[in-house]
Write an enzyme that holds these catalytic residues in place. Structure first.
Site, PDB file in Angstrom:
ATOM      1  N   ASN A 117     -34.660  -1.026   3.749  1.00 27.11           N
ATOM      2  CA  ASN A 117     -34.677  -0.340   2.454  1.00 27.11           C
ATOM      3  C   ASN A 117     -35.513   0.918   2.658  1.00 27.11           C
ATOM      4  O   ASN A 117     -36.711   0.931   2.373  1.00 27.11           O
ATOM      5  CB  ASN A 117     -35.278  -1.232   1.369  1.00 27.11           C
ATOM      6  CG  ASN A 117     -35.330  -0.541   0.019  1.00 27.11           C
ATOM      7  OD1 ASN A 117     -34.667   0.467  -0.199  1.00 27.11           O
ATOM      8  ND2 ASN A 117     -36.142  -1.063  -0.882  1.00 27.11           N
ATOM      9  N   PRO A 118     -34.901   1.986   3.164  1.00 25.29           N
ATOM     10  CA  PRO A 118     -35.657   3.186   3.528  1.00 25.29           C
ATOM     11  C   PRO A 118     -35.878   4.076   2.309  1.00 25.29           C
ATOM     12  O   PRO A 118     -35.298   3.855   1.239  1.00 25.29           O
ATOM     13  CB  PRO A 118     -34.714   3.872   4.515  1.00 25.29           C
ATOM     14  CG  PRO A 118     -33.350   3.548   3.965  1.00 25.29           C
ATOM     15  CD  PRO A 118     -33.464   2.144   3.412  1.00 25.29           C
ATOM     16  N   PHE A 132     -44.809   0.548  -1.735  1.00 27.06           N
ATOM     17  CA  PHE A 132     -43.634   0.592  -2.604  1.00 27.06           C
ATOM     18  C   PHE A 132     -43.430  -0.774  -3.261  1.00 27.06           C
ATOM     19  O   PHE A 132     -43.489  -1.813  -2.608  1.00 27.06           O
ATOM     20  CB  PHE A 132     -42.407   0.968  -1.768  1.00 27.06           C
ATOM     21  CG  PHE A 132     -41.138   1.100  -2.550  1.00 27.06           C
ATOM     22  CD1 PHE A 132     -40.860   2.261  -3.254  1.00 27.06           C
ATOM     23  CD2 PHE A 132     -40.205   0.076  -2.577  1.00 27.06           C
ATOM     24  CE1 PHE A 132     -39.687   2.395  -3.980  1.00 27.06           C
ATOM     25  CE2 PHE A 132     -39.030   0.200  -3.296  1.00 27.06           C
ATOM     26  CZ  PHE A 132     -38.768   1.359  -4.002  1.00 27.06           C
TER      27      PHE A 132
END
Length: 270
Positions: free
Chosen positions: A182-183, A90
């Site tokens: 920060n899932p 990500f």
């Protein structure tokens, strides 16, 4: 020899036609990457070689196809770092810098803190905390076999210890002073920009309402935080009521806005 200013004008025009929000900025960043210079030094360069012009044109073509800029340059800025990123991990966003800054500030006055970065991905939060607090013990938890190599590259040379495993059941160090996360939190029904399709889906989406993993994060944080320890979780801007409900029993529950003023992360005190 091709003139750089003309190359930049053409690149910015192509990116604008493709719907890129900041076409001139991105054209300059791509040119700086090709030339191996800081963006601010482009003003000092008049001409480029034919191979450099061809390389820039190819990167502009791929960016116009909405390949993320960070995948083309191989890096993503985060606070004072340039993190290594690419397929499988990500890409950290500027909004998450706000959570990192809050985490750093929350440790003011805490000696030798223990910090956990859950769902660490590229390691952005873990590295930011390690850079700001050399006395901290920092752990980065990540389960993705694709993301782990990027994480390990980014934490190299820091005191961050990588814990490979699923946050749902992996053994976590305790007691901790700070848990950051920060899932994945985007609801499955939400349409995302084309660039987000290049991020791993498991790092972006989290069930129908985007809340499948956040309750787990809160529960794991409650297990490992000392009394008075702090939790910070990034979430969707629709999640504020749900976060308040999920954090019942915690103290000082506060939702913080992002750069556009939307609710973006919530903090709490155990």
């Amino acid at each position: 020899m091709p003139v750089l200013s003309a190359q930049l004008r053409a690149a910015a025009a192509r990116l604008a036609a493709a719907g890129i929000d900041s076409p001139r900025v991105e054209a300059e960043l791509l040119a700086a990457h090709v030339l191996g210079v800081a963006r601010g030094r482009l003003l000092l360069i008049d001409d480029v070689t034919d191979p450099q012009a061809e390389a820039l044109a190819e990167l502009v073509r791929r960016r116009a196809e909405r390949v993320p800029l960070q995948h083309l340059t191989g890096t993503a800025p985060f606070l004072d770092r340039e993190l290594l990123v690419g397929p499988g991990v990500f890409i950290p966003r500027p909004e998450t810098e706000l959570l990192a800054r809050w985490g750093i500030e929350s440790l003011r006055g805490v000696a030798d803190p223990v910090v956990l970065d859950l769902c660490s991905g590229s390691g952005a939060l873990a590295v930011a905390l390690a850079d700001a607090r050399p006395d901290a013990t920092v752990y980065a938890v990540e389960r993705s076999d694709d993301a782990l190599p990027w994480l390990r590259r980014n934490v190299a040379g820091t005191q961050v210890e990588v814990i490979p495993g699923d946050v749902r059941d992996v053994a976590l160090p305790a007691p901790a002073d700070l848990v950051l996360c920060n899932p994945p939190y985007v609801p499955l029904s939400v349409a995302v920009p084309p660039e987000v399709a290049h991020d791993p889906a498991e790092a972006v989406f989290s069930g129908e309402h985007g809340l499948d993993l956040i309750p787990v994060i809160i529960a794991r944080a409650a297990e490992v935080l000392r009394d008075g320890g702090r939790l910070g979780i990034e979430h969707d801007d629709t999640h504020t009521p749900a976060m308040a409900a999920l954090l019942t029993g915690w103290r000082a529950v506060t939702t913080h806005p992002d750069l556009a003023g939307r609710p973006r992360f919530t903090t709490a005190l155990k």
